[in-house]
Design an enzyme around this catalytic site. Structure first.
Site, PDB file in Angstrom:
ATOM      1  CB  CYS A 165      -1.070  -0.015   1.267  1.00  0.00           C
ATOM      2  SG  CYS A 165      -1.981   1.368   1.572  1.00  0.00           S
ATOM      3  CB  CYS A 215      -2.749   3.984  -5.763  1.00  0.00           C
ATOM      4  SG  CYS A 215      -3.898   3.388  -4.887  1.00  0.00           S
TER       5      CYS A 215
END
Length: 272
Positions: A75, A185
């Protein structure tokens, strides 16, 4: 000392990190994996840094406590918020998604103009901008694309509405003349076709997922922790802190039927 038979621990704020898990499965098919998606608290993009750190370290504590040979923070937002804490906190190697993508982007660019897209928290943290600082002759343009995650989490990865949103977000990057774009992302690889369409075929897209899997392979090889081909059958466990059924439906877009047995995550750790 870690054992090659221990699993690879992978953590994300939701389903986006499954792009990293998919890349790890493709590149290291013999490895066991324990994946935890913090769907009960994510997406992390709108949260404050202290909130992100608390949620992320609670899950990382749990994974390390259970026994993993390497921890993958899959992440970008969590990597930006708590990577230093995690590396100081745990004895196992910690791999994140930012630096591997930065290295690849620097190698790929032809004109030195590199774009980065990510959540508001990732872009505001300047984690990518700081990581690129050591690279000579590069000009970085960073743009937050917060609604991309919402569309992916709802299972919408194509269509006129998303394309229009992408064109608006990416216009500053086109004006800057970037020839390389980091998908900062782990949700964004599911929008890669649409992003490529908006940016044009001459722009190289860099997936942090693929580069992170390469880094996991490198670290495990360097530490002699690769699982042998003749080891017991591969076991891959997927857990979610939120609704497992909702996770399964979204995860099918990343990994297919391999995630049919999603379990509720039962976390016992607390951030210290």
């Amino acid at each position: 000392m870690s054992s090659p038979l221990l699993p690879v621990g992978v953590f994300d704020s939701g389903v986006g990190g499954l792009t990293v898990a998919r890349a790890i499965i493709d590149q290291l098919p013999d490895e066991d994996i324990v994946y935890v998606g913090d769907t009960g608290n994510g997406p992390y993009g709108p949260l404050s840094i202290p909130e992100i750190r608390a949620h992320a370290l609670a899950i990382c504590d749990d994974l390390v406590g259970r026994g993993v040979k390497i921890l993958v923070i899959a992440c970008n937002t969590a990597s930006a918020a708590c990577l230093r804490d995690a590396r100081e906190r745990y004895d196992v190697p910690v791999v994140e998604v930012i630096l591997p993508a930065v290295r690849r982007a620097v190698a790929a660019t032809r004109n030195g103009r590199i774009g980065v897209i990510g959540t508001r928290a990732t872009i505001a943290s300047h984690a990518y901008q700081d990581a690129f600082a050591a690279a000579r002759d590069t000009e970085i343009t960073a743009v937050a694309c917060p609604r991309f995650v919402d569309f992916v989490e709802c299972g919408v990865t194509s269509g006129r509405q998303v394309l229009g949103l992408a064109e608006g977000y990416l216009e500053p990057l086109q004006r800057s003349g970037v020839d390389t774009l980091v998908l900062g992302c782990t949700h964004y690889p599911l929008l890669a076709g649409l992003i490529q369409l908006a940016m044009g075929e001459n722009v190289t897209l860099v997936s942090s997922a693929e580069e992170t899997a390469k880094e996991v392979l490198r670290v495990l090889t360097e530490r002699d922790l690769l699982r042998r081909h003749d080891a017991p059958p591969v076991n891959r466990v997927f857990e979610a802190t939120g609704d497992p059924e909702a996770f399964i439906q979204l995860a099918a877009r990343f990994l297919g039927p391999a995630v049919s047995g999603v379990q509720p995550a039962r976390l016992h750790s607390r951030v210290r």
